[in-house]
Design an enzyme around this catalytic site. Structure first.
Site, mmCIF file in Angstrom:
data_model
loop_
_atom_site.group_PDB
_atom_site.id
_atom_site.type_symbol
_atom_site.label_atom_id
_atom_site.label_comp_id
_atom_site.label_asym_id
_atom_site.label_seq_id
_atom_site.Cartn_x
_atom_site.Cartn_y
_atom_site.Cartn_z
ATOM 1 C CG MET A 299 -11.972 -2.643 4.304
ATOM 2 S SD MET A 299 -10.442 -2.077 3.531
ATOM 3 C CE MET A 299 -9.585 -1.220 4.853
ATOM 4 C CG ASP B 113 -5.174 2.733 0.298
ATOM 5 O OD1 ASP B 113 -6.111 1.935 0.192
ATOM 6 O OD2 ASP B 113 -4.044 2.416 0.735
ATOM 7 C CG HIS C 106 -9.124 0.536 -1.157
ATOM 8 N ND1 HIS C 106 -8.624 0.232 0.092
ATOM 9 C CD2 HIS C 106 -10.482 0.578 -1.005
ATOM 10 C CE1 HIS C 106 -9.626 0.107 0.948
ATOM 11 N NE2 HIS C 106 -10.762 0.326 0.305
ATOM 12 C CG MET D 59 -8.334 7.478 1.720
ATOM 13 S SD MET D 59 -7.488 7.540 3.306
ATOM 14 C CE MET D 59 -6.710 5.928 3.334
ATOM 15 C CG HIS E 241 -3.743 -1.286 -2.099
ATOM 16 N ND1 HIS E 241 -4.878 -1.980 -2.470
ATOM 17 C CD2 HIS E 241 -4.136 -0.486 -1.071
ATOM 18 C CE1 HIS E 241 -5.894 -1.624 -1.712
ATOM 19 N NE2 HIS E 241 -5.467 -0.713 -0.849
ATOM 20 C CG ASP F 38 -6.301 -2.579 2.639
ATOM 21 O OD1 ASP F 38 -5.289 -2.301 3.297
ATOM 22 O OD2 ASP F 38 -6.859 -1.783 1.866
ATOM 23 C CG MET G 151 -11.378 3.715 1.204
ATOM 24 S SD MET G 151 -9.932 3.585 2.247
ATOM 25 C CE MET G 151 -8.670 3.555 0.981
ATOM 26 N N GLY H 162 -3.461 4.188 7.545
ATOM 27 C CA GLY H 162 -2.515 3.090 7.642
ATOM 28 C C GLY H 162 -2.069 2.935 9.091
ATOM 29 C CB SER I 74 -0.900 0.016 1.228
ATOM 30 O OG SER I 74 -1.535 1.281 1.294
HETATM 31 C C1 DX5 Z 1 -6.561 1.830 4.975
HETATM 32 C C2 DX5 Z 1 -6.028 1.469 3.616
HETATM 33 C C3 DX5 Z 1 -4.903 0.528 3.631
HETATM 34 C C4 DX5 Z 1 -3.685 0.950 4.403
HETATM 35 C C5 DX5 Z 1 -2.984 -0.296 4.867
HETATM 36 O O1 DX5 Z 1 -7.785 2.440 4.807
HETATM 37 O O2 DX5 Z 1 -7.044 0.906 2.805
HETATM 38 O O3 DX5 Z 1 -4.549 0.130 2.313
HETATM 39 O O4 DX5 Z 1 -2.811 1.752 3.670
HETATM 40 O O5 DX5 Z 1 -1.897 0.064 5.629
HETATM 41 P P1 DX5 Z 1 -1.356 -0.833 6.828
HETATM 42 O O6 DX5 Z 1 -0.802 -2.078 6.212
HETATM 43 O O7 DX5 Z 1 -0.323 0.043 7.458
HETATM 44 O O8 DX5 Z 1 -2.515 -1.115 7.739
HETATM 45 ZN ZN ZN Z 2 -6.472 0.042 0.873
#
Ligand code: DX5
Ligand code: ZN
Length: 235
Positions: A142, A38, A69, A40, A36, A180, A71, A149, A11
């Site tokens: 999830m 993210d 991904h 947001m 990956h 994830d 969000m 993260g 990620s």
């Molecule tokens: C959280 C994200 C994840 C995140 C995972 O909403 O979707 O992809 O970056 O990071 P770690 O592995 O640090 O939990």
């Molecule tokens: Zn993610």
């Protein structure tokens, strides 16, 4: 005997944004088969990450697929932009609307030539994606609340991973099950045993100090946990 190919999927939220190109090269150099990203919007989740221009720049310098991904509250507005940016797959959340809306988005993602996936937040059970499985290339379970993260892995998501895998085995055996959130060498094995094959790893990968070692240790931990399953080479 089943074949299962385990994918370590770093990620980018945890990478060094100040040296993004270097981080991307190091991640790719570690031998991982995808990355990956993210997205947001600060509305669907209480955080804002990065947008399409950044994804386009990322896709322009890596040779491995980029898994996006979303969000965001209205991912359907941005599917063409994601395709144009070079995304390989797009994941949207199951609770954005009714089944017809999500099914429509998944079909649109596929018709744009990308892989389609639906994500389940911790509060939503496997039954929420039951009717969507034939439309999905992947279901994301999830293992933290989405948005940040570095959170702690929620072990009580393991039965949901197993339920999604069972549904997929019946209706769409090639479908991938992604996890994830908080994935590390200590819990990746239990996710693999439950039925996950695609492991998003942010903090435990990028903050490990040795990305090649992290990638191989994570993959070996997943493989070791399911010893009797025949493994295939990366695609
Ligand atoms: C959280 C994200 C994840 C995140 C995972 O909403 O979707 O992809 O970056 O990071 P770690 O592995 O640090 O939990
Ligand atoms: Zn993610």
């Amino acid at each position: 005997m089943k074949e299962r190919n385990f994918i370590i999927n770093p990620s980018l939220l945890a990478c060094d944004f100040l040296h993004l190109e270097k981080s991307l090269a190091e991640a790719e150099g570690a031998g991982v088969p995808m990355l990956h990203a993210d997205v947001m919007d600060g509305v669907y989740v209480p955080n804002i990450s990065f947008g399409f221009d950044i994804i386009e720049r990322i896709c322009s310098v890596v040779t491995i697929p980029v898994d996006v991904h979303m969000m965001t509250v209205a991912p359907e507005k941005y599917l063409e932009r994601l395709r144009d940016a070079g995304a390989c797959s797009v994941t949207v959340h199951s609770d954005l609307g009714d089944r017809d809306r999500i099914a429509g988005i998944l079909k649109d993602i596929r018709s744009l030539g990308m892989k389609a996936a639906v994500a389940l937040k911790p509060a939503f059970g496997a039954e929420c994606v039951k009717d969507l499985i034939p439309l999905c290339d992947m279901v994301l379970v999830m293992t933290v609340e989405p948005g940040f993260g570095g959170q702690r892995f929620m072990e009580h998501m393991l039965p949901k991973i197993a339920s999604v895998r069972r549904m997929a085995d019946r209706e769409n055996p090639k479908m991938s099950v992604q996890v994830d959130g908080g994935i590390n060498v200590s819990n990746i094995g239990s996710c693999a045993v439950a039925g996950a094959d695609n492991f998003v790893v942010g903090t435990s990968f990028f903050r490990s100090g040795d990305l090649t070692l992290a990638a191989s240790e994570l993959k070996e931990a997943a493989e070791a946990s399911v010893g009797s399953i025949t493994l295939t080479e990366e695609p």
